[in-house]
Structures are given as structure tokens and as C-alpha cells.
Design an enzyme around this catalytic site. Sequence first.
Site, PDB file in Angstrom:
ATOM      1  N   GLU A  27       9.644   2.495  11.091  1.00  0.00           N
ATOM      2  CA  GLU A  27      10.605   3.577  10.868  1.00  0.00           C
ATOM      3  C   GLU A  27       9.787   4.858  10.886  1.00  0.00           C
ATOM      4  OE1 GLU A  27      13.057   6.124   9.972  1.00  0.00           O
ATOM      5  OE2 GLU A  27      12.643   5.546   7.911  1.00  0.00           O
ATOM      6  N   LYS A  61       0.853  -1.192   0.000  1.00  0.00           N
ATOM      7  CA  LYS A  61       0.000   0.000   0.000  1.00  0.00           C
ATOM      8  C   LYS A  61       0.887   1.239   0.000  1.00  0.00           C
ATOM      9  CE  LYS A  61      -2.721   3.106   2.672  1.00  0.00           C
ATOM     10  NZ  LYS A  61      -1.881   4.210   2.152  1.00  0.00           N
ATOM     11  N   CYS A  93      12.530  12.057   7.046  1.00  0.00           N
ATOM     12  CA  CYS A  93      12.707  11.754   8.465  1.00  0.00           C
ATOM     13  C   CYS A  93      14.148  11.996   8.861  1.00  0.00           C
ATOM     14  CB  CYS A  93      12.244  10.355   8.796  1.00  0.00           C
ATOM     15  SG  CYS A  93      12.967   9.150   7.763  1.00  0.00           S
TER      16      CYS A  93
HETATM   17  C1  UN1 Z   1      13.532   9.098   4.847  1.00  0.00           C
HETATM   18  O1  UN1 Z   1      13.678  10.298   5.019  1.00  0.00           O
HETATM   19  O2  UN1 Z   1      12.478   8.531   5.177  1.00  0.00           O
HETATM   20  O3  UN1 Z   1      19.486   9.100   3.863  1.00  0.00           O
HETATM   21  C2  UN1 Z   1      14.542   8.263   4.204  1.00  0.00           C
HETATM   22  C3  UN1 Z   1      18.548   9.673   3.369  1.00  0.00           C
HETATM   23  C4  UN1 Z   1      17.759   8.995   2.286  1.00  0.00           C
HETATM   24  C5  UN1 Z   1      16.603   8.250   2.854  1.00  0.00           C
HETATM   25  C6  UN1 Z   1      15.748   9.031   3.774  1.00  0.00           C
HETATM   26  N1  UN1 Z   1      18.613   8.129   1.537  1.00  0.00           N
HETATM   27  O4  UN1 Z   1      18.189  10.750   3.751  1.00  0.00           O
END
Ligand code: UN1
Length: 498
Positions: free
Chosen positions: A248, A174, A282
Site C-alpha cells: 500500500e 517493525k 496516502c
Molecule cells: C493512510 O493514509 O495511509 O481513510 C491511511 C483514511 C484513514 C486511513 C488512511 N482511515 O484516510
Amino acid sequence: MKTFQNFIAGQWVAPATGEYFENVNPADRSDVVGRFPLSGTEDVNRAVASAKRGFAQWSRVAAPARGDVLRRVGDLLTQRKAELADLMTREMGKPLRETSGDVQEGIDTAYYAATMGRQLSGRTVPSELANKWAMSFRQPIGVAGIITPFNFPLAIPTWKMFPALVCGNACVFKPAEDVPHTGAVLVEIMLEAGLPPEVIQLVHGAGEVGRAIVEHPDVPVVSFTGSTETGRMVGETCGRMHKRLSLEMGGKNAMIVWEDADLDLALEGVLWGAFGTTGQRCTATSRLVLHDRVHDEFLSRLVDAARGLTLGDGRKKGTDVGPLIHEDSRKKVERYVDIGQAVGADLLCGGRRAAGKSLDDGFFFEPTIFARVRAGQRIEQEEIFGPVLSVLRTSSVDEAFAINNGVKYGLSSSLYTRDVNLAFRAMNELANGITYVNAPTIGAEAHLPFGGVKQTGNGHREGGWEVYEFYSETKVGYVDFSGRLQRAQIDNYLGTPD
Ligand code: UN1
């Protein structure tokens, strides 16, 4: 306008609900990408039933052959990289160089997965008893529920599905309702690469679809990336139902710029970390801790540079920063600007919707910097998921580290320094899953584990070998070829008969 469908039981089908939603370009609300199914529980039930058949078939395919399918997925993603980047930018806004990078992460993940098909190893260890072998090996689990966010519309689904598939599981996928087009094209590519149709199920929709996947008794493993609030609900359900779960979630990542840092390098780093993907990562740099001695100079250069960033449609040349994903997230950012001003933080730039010309058509927000922020204030503690940077100052290493560690999240951190001792101390003492030295808080690579400590996650990692452990069961086999009863823990190590 094109109407898209779910992919369930080997066919592109309309949702049982008969309902659809419109997916709009966040840089231009009048540009509708397409209509996508607003599916319900019945669609998920059909998808899981089919995925169980897919699992029965796929789990019997040799792991290196499963890896070969992923290699072809990598080839197809490579061929279609530019086209994919363009459609991804259209549906979620970040500039083309970022969506190309997102596709490249998917390609890297595919080729890594292909090699892992030949490396799903267990261990063979000496038995306590003579003429007996003791070994562990990996087995697939079943149907994996895959629930993904909008900000890395291709990379994050690949982080989850490619290892799940190499391990021999089937997937019910999804994608976030903001990025269904990317999800649909990824599934098309997986099918074109030779994945047996019932091994992948795509169910579009909103929260009801996610809930139905998580609550389905025949989905024993779930992987979720998204908000901490939703993650908590997913975790409660999976805990109650004894499911394996990888979460996560949020981050409140700090960059520390020390007095001996290369300031030009740090400046480039913070602009990319804080305002790349419009702050919707994130791993975004949302806090900047400046050493007293460099504070004033660095901050004034940073504010000038942030004011100079070009906002716009990510598909246009020269755009540095795209829009936010939708109006609700823009309202959330505005609320945090009010919260920052209410506690007396200095709003040095931004703080408003970006307006004028074509910016009025999308969900744009100016890159925003608050100075004189103090540890513990809400803008310093809570994840905003937008282009808002909070700046703090200190001249004490202990205090800088305490600021970094003083939030409920623990995803990534960054330190700019030329002092090797301080750099290694930071790697030891900063409470995060990832610490960068002389690089911003973003930039994870596919072959090392990705994830965070504290409330960022629940102890699992994506990427690296670790994710293959998550998507497989460890089975142990003992083979006694002595021809007689040997009793472990009772008969002696020399294997002498009773
Ligand atoms: C995310 O922000 O959910 O290292 C992942 C990084 C990316 C992945 C981020 N390759 O910021």
C-alpha cells in the site's frame, strides 16, 4: 530518558547491535520520547526463529478463540484510548482528535477481527460425483512480516496484524522508526490480552530491519505500507523469493467540486482532506479540481480558511494542524514549493516554514495552496506528503475525470455534486480504489476493503473480508464416501458404475 527494548522470543531484550536511536517529538525537538533499539539482521533472525515456534502453537488454537484474544485487545485499547492518543501525538504530531480517531480505527479493527474468528469461511459445493463432498477452507500461512509507516501509528499496524493473527499466523512487526513508542505499547496490550508471547515479535530499527524481514526465507507473507520507492524494492525481493505480498503505497488524490455542489460542505471537506494529518496521508486531498463557475469564489474562501488554521502542538487545545514528521520531510515540501513556483503556479498562501514562538521548536510548515496548476506539472503528479494543495479548473466533466485519472497513483477520489447521475458516473469512471461522494478523500472504514489501483498497490486490499483472504491459504478437501473409485472428469455425472 527511558530506554525501550525489542520484544523477541517472549522477552523485552536489548538489540544485538547494542545501538539505539532517539525518538523526538516533532512539535518540540527538545522533547525526547525515548531511546529505541537500532536493531540489525541478527535480531530479526532471532525474532523469526521464535515466531516459527509461536506459529506452531497459535495455528492450532481454534479461530474463535484467536478472535477472543483480539476482542480483549479491543477492550484494552478502549480503556487506554486517551493515554494512547496523547503518546501518539507526542511522537508524531497530529492533533489529539486525530490520534483518538486513529486508536478508534484500531478498536474497530479489533472487534471486527474478533467476529471474523467465527467467519473464516470456505465454500462447500456439489461434487461432480455422487457420494462425494467438495469443499474449500482457510489455513494459516506462517510468519507474517509487518512493516508500517508513521502516519497512522496504531491503525495501520492493527489493519495488518489483527487479521493476520485471527487467521492463525505469527507476526514480526517493525514499526516506522518515527513511531516506535506506539508500536511498543500496542505489543504490550496484545500480550496483556493473552496473545502467546512468541506469536508477536517487535523489532525496532531502520531500513536494515525491514530488509532482513523481507529477505528472510522463513517469512512467507509480507505486508508493507510506505513509499512507492521502498515498495518497489520490497516487491522485487518478494517476487524473486515467491512470497505473498500486500503493498500500500502512494496517492495523489483529487477532489472535484462541481458547479452544483454544496460549497460550504466542500470547503470543510477540502480543509480536512488537504491539511488533516498535515497532508501526511496516502489518502490526503492533494489536488482540487474546481468547476469554472465556482472557481473564484470557492478559492478565495478556501485561502482565507487555510490562513485561519491554527498550527501548533497537537496536544494543545485549539490546534488544527500539527508539524511534519521530521526535518527531511519539511525539506522535501520546500523543494516542491520551489518546483511549483518555477513553472509559474500561483502561490496563494503558505509556502514557508511556520515560525514564531513555539513553532520554531518543531517541524512546522504553513498550509500551502497553489492555483493555476496545470495537469502534468510535477506538483500535480507527484506525492508530496505535506500540506500542499494544487488547484486546477475546468468546466468539462470529461476533463475533470481525465485530470483525476491522469496520475500514476489510484488510491482515492472525491466528487462534490448534487447530481445523482454524475455521482454514479464518477464511481464508475474514476480510476481509484475508493471514490467518495460529498465527502473528502479520507475516511475509510474497517469493514470495507482499503487500497488503490495502479501504482498505489499491487492488487491486494486491507480491511474487509479481502484482507482475511490475503492472510490465509485456500485449501480444498474432497471426501469420497462411495466406497469405490470414482474418477472425476471420466465417470459420468449420474454416478453410474462402469
Ligand atoms: C493512510 O493514509 O495511509 O481513510 C491511511 C483514511 C484513514 C486511513 C488512511 N482511515 O484516510
